[in-house]
Design a protein around this motif. Structure first.
Motif, PDB file in Angstrom:
ATOM      1  N   ILE A 149      34.021  41.871 -28.419  1.00  0.00           N
ATOM      2  CA  ILE A 149      33.839  41.558 -27.002  1.00  0.00           C
ATOM      3  C   ILE A 149      33.557  42.859 -26.281  1.00  0.00           C
ATOM      4  O   ILE A 149      34.310  43.829 -26.420  1.00  0.00           O
ATOM      5  CB  ILE A 149      35.097  40.887 -26.423  1.00  0.00           C
ATOM      6  CG1 ILE A 149      35.405  39.582 -27.173  1.00  0.00           C
ATOM      7  CG2 ILE A 149      34.927  40.623 -24.923  1.00  0.00           C
ATOM      8  CD1 ILE A 149      36.770  39.012 -26.860  1.00  0.00           C
ATOM      9  N   GLU A 162      31.234  41.836 -20.931  1.00  0.00           N
ATOM     10  CA  GLU A 162      31.465  40.405 -21.111  1.00  0.00           C
ATOM     11  C   GLU A 162      32.815  39.967 -20.536  1.00  0.00           C
ATOM     12  O   GLU A 162      33.288  38.875 -20.810  1.00  0.00           O
ATOM     13  CB  GLU A 162      31.369  40.052 -22.597  1.00  0.00           C
ATOM     14  CG  GLU A 162      29.952  40.246 -23.130  1.00  0.00           C
ATOM     15  CD  GLU A 162      29.848  40.199 -24.637  1.00  0.00           C
ATOM     16  OE1 GLU A 162      28.765  39.807 -25.142  1.00  0.00           O
ATOM     17  OE2 GLU A 162      30.823  40.578 -25.333  1.00  0.00           O
ATOM     18  N   ARG A 168      28.931  33.404 -27.833  1.00  0.00           N
ATOM     19  CA  ARG A 168      28.289  33.546 -26.531  1.00  0.00           C
ATOM     20  C   ARG A 168      27.367  32.358 -26.254  1.00  0.00           C
ATOM     21  O   ARG A 168      26.624  31.927 -27.125  1.00  0.00           O
ATOM     22  CB  ARG A 168      27.501  34.850 -26.464  1.00  0.00           C
ATOM     23  CG  ARG A 168      28.387  36.079 -26.641  1.00  0.00           C
ATOM     24  CD  ARG A 168      27.584  37.329 -26.960  1.00  0.00           C
ATOM     25  NE  ARG A 168      28.457  38.472 -27.194  1.00  0.00           N
ATOM     26  CZ  ARG A 168      29.018  38.758 -28.365  1.00  0.00           C
ATOM     27  NH1 ARG A 168      28.756  37.970 -29.424  1.00  0.00           N
ATOM     28  NH2 ARG A 168      29.813  39.801 -28.498  1.00  0.00           N
ATOM     29  N   ASP A 228      29.480  35.330 -21.837  1.00  0.00           N
ATOM     30  CA  ASP A 228      28.272  36.116 -22.074  1.00  0.00           C
ATOM     31  C   ASP A 228      27.755  36.723 -20.777  1.00  0.00           C
ATOM     32  O   ASP A 228      28.073  36.257 -19.676  1.00  0.00           O
ATOM     33  CB  ASP A 228      27.202  35.250 -22.724  1.00  0.00           C
ATOM     34  CG  ASP A 228      26.823  34.056 -21.862  1.00  0.00           C
ATOM     35  OD1 ASP A 228      25.943  34.202 -21.007  1.00  0.00           O
ATOM     36  OD2 ASP A 228      27.437  32.981 -22.045  1.00  0.00           O
ATOM     37  N   ARG A 229      26.963  37.764 -20.910  1.00  0.00           N
ATOM     38  CA  ARG A 229      26.486  38.521 -19.750  1.00  0.00           C
ATOM     39  C   ARG A 229      25.690  37.661 -18.776  1.00  0.00           C
ATOM     40  O   ARG A 229      25.800  37.828 -17.558  1.00  0.00           O
ATOM     41  CB  ARG A 229      25.624  39.698 -20.218  1.00  0.00           C
ATOM     42  CG  ARG A 229      26.401  40.820 -20.902  1.00  0.00           C
ATOM     43  CD  ARG A 229      25.414  41.815 -21.508  1.00  0.00           C
ATOM     44  NE  ARG A 229      26.045  43.014 -22.008  1.00  0.00           N
ATOM     45  CZ  ARG A 229      26.615  43.127 -23.222  1.00  0.00           C
ATOM     46  NH1 ARG A 229      26.641  42.063 -24.037  1.00  0.00           N
ATOM     47  NH2 ARG A 229      27.149  44.269 -23.622  1.00  0.00           N
TER      48      ARG A 229
END
Length: 392
Positions: A93, A97, A228, A254-255
């Motif tokens: 991670i 995130e 993700r 997730d981003r």
């Protein structure tokens, strides 16, 4: 004429803990039988002295502690969560995130705002955490109940039958609020695979992870390189570090989702509490042994509660863990009436199961939630004695 109300806001119920507190109005409790309040799961004592000193030092000497900070949280705290979670869950991670929020309730609202909109549906196992249901109601999102049965463990196969083209997510809370049960790793894996296969989100709320009775990681979902896009993890610093008043929670996602979360957070809060984040970071770096002691104490209270309910004739324990016991009562009156009578006649404030169940589910009338983390082992003994003596 009065101004109109948003019908989605109006159709959800009042905050249950606040409603229960109103039952105390006009009731007096004699010195030899003070109120036993097991209605809300919240530490009743301040953080340990070292953490309070860190907060005081920051308040006095760190000018940045009083200014706006990054919307997604302090970089050092995000990095600490990423590192500790990666080690604990056996996955990878990144700090990017992780987002920090004003408590875990805000984390849920922020995530849900990126997932569902009016007319969509989200699956909630019952008994559900009422604030999750309230937010969905207020957004016009359908909360689809997933019955769990006497053991309170949801089944992925049953959830699969509830998925429609409007389903956007499944929400799991483990250790559970209100049920206290700890979901097995294979249960979480089955839900994760279901969500992944059906293209929906799995929101996993682990607010009470620090008080899980099991050793090691409670699941291996972060070890999956494809987590993700499917898994969204929620956490609260309130319980482990006694930071309830500072409102500090976290999201792991997730981003791309966190970029959308940032829009929500900037609009409703701009940034999380700086002092709260400083306290959370200090706690993560310095209070590992102290939290282990808190966990041991909670596990001892859990054992005492389990044994106590077994003493009560006709009572049934559906789940017990973290801060909660979820029980079935044998009384001839429904849980809402019973809960209010317990205040007046036994000096006990707890919540009826109807606050955690759909209105048309009769099981709620037979159930009660007890938040035993608020009282010590002696207090649990006193609670059991009062329940044993009560006659409906």
């Amino acid at each position: 004429m009065p101004l109109p109300l948003n019908p989605d806001m109006a159709r959800t119920f009042p905050p249950p803990v606040m409603e229960a507190r109103r039952w105390l109005d006009g009731v007096t409790f004699p010195p030899d039988r003070p109120l036993i309040n097991v209605s809300q799961a919240a530490p009743m004592e301040p953080p340990p002295e070292g953490l309070r000193q860190a907060l005081a030092e920051a308040a006095l000497n760190d000018p940045a502690a009083h200014l706006y900070g990054p919307v997604l949280g302090l970089p050092a705290l995000r990095a600490e969560v990423a590192a500790q979670w990666s080690a604990a869950y056996g996955g990878e991670i990144a700090a990017a995130e992780v987002a920090i929020t004003q408590g875990c309730n805000q984390a849920f609202c922020a995530v849900m705002a990126t997932i569902a909109r009016t007319g969509d549906e989200v699956i909630l196992p019952t008994p559900w955490y009422f604030n999750h249901k309230m937010w969905l109601d207020m957004q016009g999102i359908g909360a689809v109940p997933l019955a769990t049965g006497p053991g309170l463990i949801p089944e992925a196969e049953a959830a699969a039958r509830l998925i429609t083209d409007r389903t956007r997510a499944i929400v799991l809370v483990t250790p559970n609020n209100p049920g206290g049960v700890e979901y097995p790793a294979e249960t979480l894996r089955a839900f994760y695979e279901l969500a992944q296969a059906r293209g929906i989100a799995l929101i996993l709320d682990e607010t009470y992870r620090d008080f899980d009775s099991r050793s090691g990681a409670p699941h291996d979902l972060f070890a999956d390189p494809d987590w993700r896009g499917t898994l969204v993890h929620l956490y609260s610093f309130s319980k482990a570090y006694r930071l309830t008043g500072h409102r500090v929670g976290a999201i792991v996602a997730d981003r791309a989702r966190l970029a959308e979360v940032e829009k929500f957070l900037d609009t409703v809060a701009i940034c999380p509490s700086q002092l709260g984040q400083i306290g959370a970071l200090w706690g993560m770096r310095n209070l590992g042994q102290w939290v282990a002691g808190e966990r041991a104490e909670i596990l001892a209270r859990r054992a005492t509660m389990t044994a106590g309910i077994a003493r009560l004739e006709g009572w049934r324990l559906h789940g017990c863990g973290a801060f909660f016991a979820y029980v079935e009562h044998p009384c001839p009156v429904a849980a809402p009436e019973l809960a209010q009578r317990l205040v007046r006649e036994a000096g006990v404030l707890l919540l009826p199961g109807t606050m955690f169940m759909p209105e048309d589910d009769p099981a709620g009338a037979r159930q009660l939630r007890i938040a035993f983390a608020n009282i010590g082992i002696a207090g649990i003994g006193a609670l059991i004695d009062r329940l044993a003596a009560f006659r409906a």
